[in-house]
Write a protein that holds these residues in place. Structure first.
Motif, PDB file in Angstrom:
ATOM      1  N   MET A  92       0.860  -1.175   0.000  1.00 25.97           N
ATOM      2  CA  MET A  92       0.000   0.000   0.000  1.00 25.97           C
ATOM      3  C   MET A  92       0.905   1.236   0.000  1.00 25.97           C
ATOM      4  SD  MET A  92      -3.114   0.965   2.666  1.00 25.97           S
ATOM      5  CE  MET A  92      -4.101  -0.466   2.406  1.00 25.97           C
ATOM      6  N   ASN A  93       0.650   2.176  -0.908  1.00 25.51           N
ATOM      7  CA  ASN A  93       1.486   3.378  -0.960  1.00 25.51           C
ATOM      8  C   ASN A  93       1.008   4.417   0.054  1.00 25.51           C
ATOM      9  OD1 ASN A  93      -0.587   5.008  -2.132  1.00 25.51           O
ATOM     10  ND2 ASN A  93      -0.039   4.319  -4.168  1.00 25.51           N
ATOM     11  N   SER A  94       1.788   5.477   0.219  1.00 25.80           N
ATOM     12  CA  SER A  94       1.486   6.497   1.241  1.00 25.80           C
ATOM     13  C   SER A  94       0.110   7.122   1.049  1.00 25.80           C
ATOM     14  CB  SER A  94       2.555   7.588   1.233  1.00 25.80           C
ATOM     15  OG  SER A  94       3.789   7.059   1.639  1.00 25.80           O
ATOM     16  N   LYS A  95      -0.264   7.396  -0.199  1.00 26.13           N
ATOM     17  CA  LYS A  95      -1.564   8.018  -0.454  1.00 26.13           C
ATOM     18  C   LYS A  95      -2.705   7.097  -0.020  1.00 26.13           C
ATOM     19  CE  LYS A  95      -4.093  10.610  -3.896  1.00 26.13           C
ATOM     20  NZ  LYS A  95      -4.024  11.255  -5.197  1.00 26.13           N
ATOM     21  N   ASP A  96      -2.578   5.817  -0.335  1.00 27.02           N
ATOM     22  CA  ASP A  96      -3.609   4.853   0.067  1.00 27.02           C
ATOM     23  C   ASP A  96      -3.692   4.724   1.588  1.00 27.02           C
ATOM     24  OD1 ASP A  96      -4.293   4.314  -2.584  1.00 27.02           O
ATOM     25  OD2 ASP A  96      -2.947   2.591  -2.716  1.00 27.02           O
ATOM     26  N   ILE A  97      -2.544   4.763   2.244  1.00 30.86           N
ATOM     27  CA  ILE A  97      -2.517   4.689   3.710  1.00 30.86           C
ATOM     28  C   ILE A  97      -3.220   5.901   4.309  1.00 30.86           C
ATOM     29  CG2 ILE A  97      -1.002   4.790   5.738  1.00 30.86           C
ATOM     30  CD1 ILE A  97       1.028   3.132   4.036  1.00 30.86           C
ATOM     31  N   VAL A  98      -2.924   7.077   3.770  1.00 28.92           N
ATOM     32  CA  VAL A  98      -3.548   8.314   4.268  1.00 28.92           C
ATOM     33  C   VAL A  98      -5.054   8.262   4.037  1.00 28.92           C
ATOM     34  CG1 VAL A  98      -3.716  10.801   3.895  1.00 28.92           C
ATOM     35  CG2 VAL A  98      -1.470   9.726   4.115  1.00 28.92           C
ATOM     36  N   LEU A  99      -5.471   7.909   2.827  1.00 26.00           N
ATOM     37  CA  LEU A  99      -6.908   7.834   2.529  1.00 26.00           C
ATOM     38  C   LEU A  99      -7.621   6.843   3.445  1.00 26.00           C
ATOM     39  CD1 LEU A  99      -7.235   7.993  -1.357  1.00 26.00           C
ATOM     40  CD2 LEU A  99      -8.317   9.509   0.317  1.00 26.00           C
ATOM     41  N   SER A 100      -7.020   5.710   3.642  1.00 31.72           N
ATOM     42  CA  SER A 100      -7.616   4.700   4.514  1.00 31.72           C
ATOM     43  C   SER A 100      -7.768   5.236   5.935  1.00 31.72           C
ATOM     44  CB  SER A 100      -6.752   3.445   4.504  1.00 31.72           C
ATOM     45  OG  SER A 100      -7.269   2.481   5.368  1.00 31.72           O
ATOM     46  N   ASN A 101      -6.747   5.908   6.422  1.00 30.75           N
ATOM     47  CA  ASN A 101      -6.796   6.451   7.784  1.00 30.75           C
ATOM     48  C   ASN A 101      -7.808   7.587   7.896  1.00 30.75           C
ATOM     49  OD1 ASN A 101      -5.425   5.639  10.204  1.00 30.75           O
ATOM     50  ND2 ASN A 101      -4.655   7.723  10.337  1.00 30.75           N
ATOM     51  N   LEU A 102      -7.939   8.391   6.845  1.00 26.92           N
ATOM     52  CA  LEU A 102      -8.885   9.509   6.872  1.00 26.92           C
ATOM     53  C   LEU A 102     -10.338   9.043   6.966  1.00 26.92           C
ATOM     54  CD1 LEU A 102      -7.319  12.031   4.343  1.00 26.92           C
ATOM     55  CD2 LEU A 102      -7.633  12.337   6.811  1.00 26.92           C
TER      56      LEU A 102
END
Length: 99
Positions: free
Chosen positions: A1-11
């Motif tokens: 999972m890339n950083s953008k996907d991690i951020v979106l998931s956490n948001l």
């Protein structure tokens, strides 16, 4: 999972308290950028410029990303252009609102 996907998931943990739908599914997140090592910039909007929960939602986004401990700096840019519309919502958000 890339950083953008991690951020979106956490948001998805950040909820609009009035609608009880997360900011991602509402379509409030316009962009996620990583301009420098250790920096995350979230560009977002709210459903209305006069949203009484403005500070709560924006702070929630910032703290949610800071909690990941992946970035030394997190900036949240609140924008009003383009204006948010219900068309930005995911099918899941639409289904929740239809009840």
């Amino acid at each position: 999972m890339n950083s953008k996907d991690i951020v979106l998931s956490n948001l998805k943990r950040v909820m609009d308290p009035e609608l009880n739908i997360n900011v991602v599914d509402l379509g409030l997140i316009y962009d996620i950028d990583f301009p420098d090592d250790g920096k995350a910039v979230i560009t977002m909007t709210l459903t209305t410029p006069g949203c009484p929960l403005h500070d709560s939602i924006v702070s929630g986004v910032k703290y949610c990303i800071e909690d990941l401990k992946l970035f030394s700096c997190v900036d949240v840019n609140l924008v009003w252009e383009p204006a948010w519309t219900p068309a930005r919502m995911t099918p899941q958000a639409n289904q929740i609102l239809r009840g």
